[in-house]
Design a protein around this motif. Sequence first.
Motif, PDB file in Angstrom:
ATOM      1  N   ALA A   2       6.097  -0.768   4.403  1.00  0.00           N
ATOM      2  CA  ALA A   2       5.225  -1.142   5.506  1.00  0.00           C
ATOM      3  C   ALA A   2       4.332  -2.286   5.056  1.00  0.00           C
ATOM      4  N   GLU A   3       4.131  -3.252   5.925  1.00  0.00           N
ATOM      5  CA  GLU A   3       3.155  -4.289   5.605  1.00  0.00           C
ATOM      6  C   GLU A   3       1.803  -3.815   6.109  1.00  0.00           C
ATOM      7  N   VAL A   4       0.844  -3.740   5.190  1.00  0.00           N
ATOM      8  CA  VAL A   4      -0.509  -3.294   5.520  1.00  0.00           C
ATOM      9  C   VAL A   4      -1.512  -4.351   5.077  1.00  0.00           C
ATOM     10  N   THR A   5      -2.695  -4.287   5.651  1.00  0.00           N
ATOM     11  CA  THR A   5      -3.786  -5.154   5.240  1.00  0.00           C
ATOM     12  C   THR A   5      -4.746  -4.335   4.401  1.00  0.00           C
ATOM     13  N   VAL A   6      -5.068  -4.824   3.218  1.00  0.00           N
ATOM     14  CA  VAL A   6      -6.076  -4.195   2.371  1.00  0.00           C
ATOM     15  C   VAL A   6      -7.353  -4.998   2.542  1.00  0.00           C
ATOM     16  N   ARG A   7      -8.420  -4.311   2.977  1.00  0.00           N
ATOM     17  CA  ARG A   7      -9.722  -4.941   3.176  1.00  0.00           C
ATOM     18  C   ARG A   7     -10.676  -4.463   2.087  1.00  0.00           C
ATOM     19  N   TYR A   8     -11.346  -5.418   1.498  1.00  0.00           N
ATOM     20  CA  TYR A   8     -12.275  -5.128   0.412  1.00  0.00           C
ATOM     21  C   TYR A   8     -13.709  -5.259   0.914  1.00  0.00           C
ATOM     22  N   TRP A   9     -14.579  -4.370   0.466  1.00  0.00           N
ATOM     23  CA  TRP A   9     -15.982  -4.385   0.846  1.00  0.00           C
ATOM     24  C   TRP A   9     -16.861  -4.456  -0.391  1.00  0.00           C
ATOM     25  N   ALA A  10     -17.997  -5.109  -0.264  1.00  0.00           N
ATOM     26  CA  ALA A  10     -19.053  -5.166  -1.283  1.00  0.00           C
ATOM     27  C   ALA A  10     -18.497  -5.594  -2.644  1.00  0.00           C
ATOM     28  N   ALA A  11     -18.683  -4.768  -3.681  1.00  0.00           N
ATOM     29  CA  ALA A  11     -18.266  -5.133  -5.039  1.00  0.00           C
ATOM     30  C   ALA A  11     -16.762  -5.355  -5.140  1.00  0.00           C
ATOM     31  N   ALA A  12     -15.977  -4.644  -4.337  1.00  0.00           N
ATOM     32  CA  ALA A  12     -14.522  -4.844  -4.361  1.00  0.00           C
ATOM     33  C   ALA A  12     -14.173  -6.232  -3.824  1.00  0.00           C
ATOM     34  N   LYS A  13     -14.865  -6.652  -2.775  1.00  0.00           N
ATOM     35  CA  LYS A  13     -14.644  -7.992  -2.212  1.00  0.00           C
ATOM     36  C   LYS A  13     -15.014  -9.067  -3.230  1.00  0.00           C
ATOM     37  N   ALA A  14     -16.126  -8.877  -3.902  1.00  0.00           N
ATOM     38  CA  ALA A  14     -16.551  -9.841  -4.919  1.00  0.00           C
ATOM     39  C   ALA A  14     -15.538  -9.915  -6.061  1.00  0.00           C
ATOM     40  N   ALA A  15     -15.034  -8.780  -6.490  1.00  0.00           N
ATOM     41  CA  ALA A  15     -14.083  -8.752  -7.604  1.00  0.00           C
ATOM     42  C   ALA A  15     -12.723  -9.331  -7.208  1.00  0.00           C
ATOM     43  N   ALA A  16     -12.300  -9.093  -5.961  1.00  0.00           N
ATOM     44  CA  ALA A  16     -11.011  -9.614  -5.501  1.00  0.00           C
ATOM     45  C   ALA A  16     -11.083 -11.105  -5.189  1.00  0.00           C
ATOM     46  N   GLY A  17     -12.260 -11.555  -4.782  1.00  0.00           N
ATOM     47  CA  GLY A  17     -12.417 -12.957  -4.407  1.00  0.00           C
ATOM     48  C   GLY A  17     -11.918 -13.269  -3.005  1.00  0.00           C
ATOM     49  N   VAL A  18     -11.520 -12.241  -2.266  1.00  0.00           N
ATOM     50  CA  VAL A  18     -11.074 -12.384  -0.875  1.00  0.00           C
ATOM     51  C   VAL A  18     -11.547 -11.161  -0.098  1.00  0.00           C
ATOM     52  N   ALA A  19     -11.648 -11.291   1.214  1.00  0.00           N
ATOM     53  CA  ALA A  19     -12.068 -10.172   2.053  1.00  0.00           C
ATOM     54  C   ALA A  19     -10.912  -9.235   2.375  1.00  0.00           C
ATOM     55  N   GLU A  20      -9.705  -9.795   2.498  1.00  0.00           N
ATOM     56  CA  GLU A  20      -8.535  -8.973   2.806  1.00  0.00           C
ATOM     57  C   GLU A  20      -7.278  -9.730   2.436  1.00  0.00           C
ATOM     58  N   GLU A  21      -6.190  -8.970   2.287  1.00  0.00           N
ATOM     59  CA  GLU A  21      -4.896  -9.576   1.985  1.00  0.00           C
ATOM     60  C   GLU A  21      -3.792  -8.593   2.314  1.00  0.00           C
ATOM     61  N   PRO A  22      -2.580  -9.100   2.587  1.00  0.00           N
ATOM     62  CA  PRO A  22      -1.458  -8.223   2.941  1.00  0.00           C
ATOM     63  C   PRO A  22      -0.739  -7.684   1.708  1.00  0.00           C
ATOM     64  N   TYR A  23      -0.195  -6.490   1.867  1.00  0.00           N
ATOM     65  CA  TYR A  23       0.649  -5.868   0.840  1.00  0.00           C
ATOM     66  C   TYR A  23       1.786  -5.132   1.527  1.00  0.00           C
ATOM     67  N   ASP A  24       2.904  -4.996   0.821  1.00  0.00           N
ATOM     68  CA  ASP A  24       4.021  -4.167   1.264  1.00  0.00           C
ATOM     69  C   ASP A  24       4.025  -2.921   0.406  1.00  0.00           C
ATOM     70  N   ALA A  25       3.895  -1.761   1.034  1.00  0.00           N
ATOM     71  CA  ALA A  25       3.859  -0.501   0.294  1.00  0.00           C
ATOM     72  C   ALA A  25       4.171   0.652   1.240  1.00  0.00           C
ATOM     73  N   VAL A  26       4.677   1.733   0.682  1.00  0.00           N
ATOM     74  CA  VAL A  26       4.964   2.935   1.457  1.00  0.00           C
ATOM     75  C   VAL A  26       3.789   3.911   1.391  1.00  0.00           C
ATOM     76  N   THR A  27       3.135   3.975   0.229  1.00  0.00           N
ATOM     77  CA  THR A  27       2.024   4.911   0.044  1.00  0.00           C
ATOM     78  C   THR A  27       0.772   4.167  -0.430  1.00  0.00           C
ATOM     79  N   LEU A  28      -0.350   4.850  -0.335  1.00  0.00           N
ATOM     80  CA  LEU A  28      -1.597   4.282  -0.842  1.00  0.00           C
ATOM     81  C   LEU A  28      -1.485   4.009  -2.337  1.00  0.00           C
ATOM     82  N   ALA A  29      -0.848   4.887  -3.075  1.00  0.00           N
ATOM     83  CA  ALA A  29      -0.680   4.688  -4.520  1.00  0.00           C
ATOM     84  C   ALA A  29       0.068   3.379  -4.800  1.00  0.00           C
ATOM     85  N   GLU A  30       1.123   3.104  -4.043  1.00  0.00           N
ATOM     86  CA  GLU A  30       1.878   1.861  -4.234  1.00  0.00           C
ATOM     87  C   GLU A  30       1.029   0.643  -3.892  1.00  0.00           C
TER      88      GLU A  30
END
Length: 84
Positions: A2-30
């Motif tokens: 599944a293509e999902v959007t991962v959205r980062y907030w606060a410290a996660a956004k700062a560490a990722a350097g982006v607010a959101e990005e797409p990923y292909d995964a079946v589970t949250l662990a993936e």
Amino acid sequence: MAEVTVRYWAAAKAAAGVAEEPYDAVTLAEALAAVRERHPGELTRVLLRCSFLVDGDPVGTRAHETVRLAEGGTVEVLPPFAGG
């Protein structure tokens, strides 16, 4: 996959350097494994303290391998927030 959007907030956004990005995964662990691969370092450390929402529902204590992702869904990465 599944293509999902991962959205980062606060410290996660700062560490990722982006607010959101797409990923292909079946589970949250993936999805989180892919996030760690794309963003080694600080974001990997931040993720250890985060909670997660999948399509608006709290993951809580469920094993990330058991949380299935839907096509077009959203994973919210929520670090602990200060204040009350």
